[in-house]
Design a protein around this motif. Sequence first.
Motif, PDB file in Angstrom:
ATOM      1  N   PRO A   1      10.126   3.930   8.875  1.00 21.34           N
ATOM      2  CA  PRO A   1      10.254   2.940   7.798  1.00 21.34           C
ATOM      3  C   PRO A   1      11.475   2.046   7.935  1.00 21.34           C
ATOM      4  CG  PRO A   1       9.677   5.087   6.903  1.00 21.34           C
ATOM      5  CD  PRO A   1      10.013   5.307   8.346  1.00 21.34           C
TER       6      PRO A   1
ATOM      7  N   TRP B   1      10.344  -0.861   5.694  1.00 20.24           N
ATOM      8  CA  TRP B   1       8.904  -1.120   5.757  1.00 20.24           C
ATOM      9  C   TRP B   1       8.173  -0.307   4.693  1.00 20.24           C
ATOM     10  CZ3 TRP B   1       7.502  -5.105   8.641  1.00 20.24           C
ATOM     11  CH2 TRP B   1       8.291  -5.473   9.738  1.00 20.24           C
ATOM     12  N   ILE B   2       7.391  -1.006   3.845  1.00 18.41           N
ATOM     13  CA  ILE B   2       6.645  -0.354   2.768  1.00 18.41           C
ATOM     14  C   ILE B   2       5.192  -0.769   2.869  1.00 18.41           C
ATOM     15  CG2 ILE B   2       6.353  -0.150   0.256  1.00 18.41           C
ATOM     16  CD1 ILE B   2       9.326  -0.620  -0.047  1.00 18.41           C
ATOM     17  N   THR B   3       4.289   0.213   2.768  1.00 16.43           N
ATOM     18  CA  THR B   3       2.865  -0.079   2.863  1.00 16.43           C
ATOM     19  C   THR B   3       2.301  -0.436   1.499  1.00 16.43           C
ATOM     20  OG1 THR B   3       0.746   0.725   3.708  1.00 16.43           O
ATOM     21  CG2 THR B   3       2.093   2.304   2.479  1.00 16.43           C
TER      22      THR B   3
ATOM     23  N   MET C   1       4.891   7.615   8.309  1.00 22.06           N
ATOM     24  CA  MET C   1       4.132   6.386   8.129  1.00 22.06           C
ATOM     25  C   MET C   1       2.660   6.626   8.438  1.00 22.06           C
ATOM     26  SD  MET C   1       6.759   3.629   9.878  1.00 22.06           S
ATOM     27  CE  MET C   1       6.114   2.252   8.937  1.00 22.06           C
TER      28      MET C   1
ATOM     29  N   ASN D   1       0.519  -1.803  11.010  1.00 18.62           N
ATOM     30  CA  ASN D   1       1.064  -0.716  11.811  1.00 18.62           C
ATOM     31  C   ASN D   1      -0.064   0.175  12.323  1.00 18.62           C
ATOM     32  OD1 ASN D   1       2.943   1.248  12.866  1.00 18.62           O
ATOM     33  ND2 ASN D   1       2.458   2.491  11.072  1.00 18.62           N
TER      34      ASN D   1
ATOM     35  N   ASN E   1       8.233  -5.860   5.217  1.00 19.52           N
ATOM     36  CA  ASN E   1       9.654  -5.547   5.236  1.00 19.52           C
ATOM     37  C   ASN E   1      10.291  -5.983   3.913  1.00 19.52           C
ATOM     38  OD1 ASN E   1      12.306  -4.969   5.835  1.00 19.52           O
ATOM     39  ND2 ASN E   1      12.610  -6.781   7.120  1.00 19.52           N
TER      40      ASN E   1
ATOM     41  N   TYR F   1       2.034  -3.264   6.410  1.00 22.66           N
ATOM     42  CA  TYR F   1       3.403  -2.993   5.976  1.00 22.66           C
ATOM     43  C   TYR F   1       4.149  -4.312   5.814  1.00 22.66           C
ATOM     44  CZ  TYR F   1       3.209   2.065   6.685  1.00 22.66           C
ATOM     45  OH  TYR F   1       2.909   3.408   6.576  1.00 22.66           O
TER      46      TYR F   1
END
Length: 307
Positions: free
Chosen positions: A92, A132-134, A116, A109, A123, A121
């Motif tokens: 992440p 990095w968040i989904t 992960m 990704n 930033n 994803y």
Amino acid sequence: MKIHLSVISLVLSIFSQAQVGIGTNTPSGAFHVDGNKDNAASPTVAQTANDFIITSTGSAALGTITMDPSAKFQINATDKGMLIPRVNLTAPTDGTTIPSPAKGLIVYNTNVNANMEEGFYTNYGTPSAPRWITYQQRDKTAWKLDNVFDITATAPVDQVVTATTAVNNINLGLTVTVTIPAFTQAKLVTTYSVPMGTTSVSTNFGGYFGVRFLKNGTELPAGSRKYTVPAVSSSASSRMASVNATVGDTVVNNTASSVNVTYTLNGYVEPTADTSTIRFNMWSTTDPNFNWGRGYMSVQMFTKTTL
């Protein structure tokens, strides 16, 4: 040679001010490509599905020559999507796979590891410290905890009552306003607890302590509660009870604007004997409040879309 240079200068001057078309003699923007060379004088939506255009303001579009004014880049298609880069993020906080990734950068990704999963994803961090968040999976049929609203009483509220005279609109200062987003069905679960009791020895006091539960100023009977106080002799300095409830309510907001719903707790006393002072919310503003505690109301909002 002078004539040739003059002609070249004239041609360059014309091109610098004119619209450029490829595959079309009637460009609709500063640069217009008709991929299939099939546009009529007034092209249809089907004919412009293979076009690419750049406007005089620098906006661009694929699959249309009619851009939404709010878009910098627009893609129109009914049987194709947009394929963004596939990358193998390692963590992440990965700032190496894509050196100095911009804040807001979106990727897909393809690397599954302990931290992960595969998917889109973004930033949310910075180029030097990525985060990095989904995206959260959404199910239109499932309720989602959206927000929690609560309030705690800040002071006691005293009310003098006389035998056989009920008082049902005592302002306890316990009000919560919930904002329901546009096109949203909301399940609102309210939990409250309000301590109440006499402030002195009232050996013959009897009747009811209670709480009236109001929604937008009107009582919602499903949320109102009262407690029976027996009229029996007692040497206790106070006769106290806590009135509690959990209330469910559903509100459907099928409009394009948010809607507010306000829940309020009003104190209720119905004495059958003795004149007495009834105290609500807490015994004292200074803790400890012995076994009284403090008045409290919480509203949990679960939502799902109506679209």
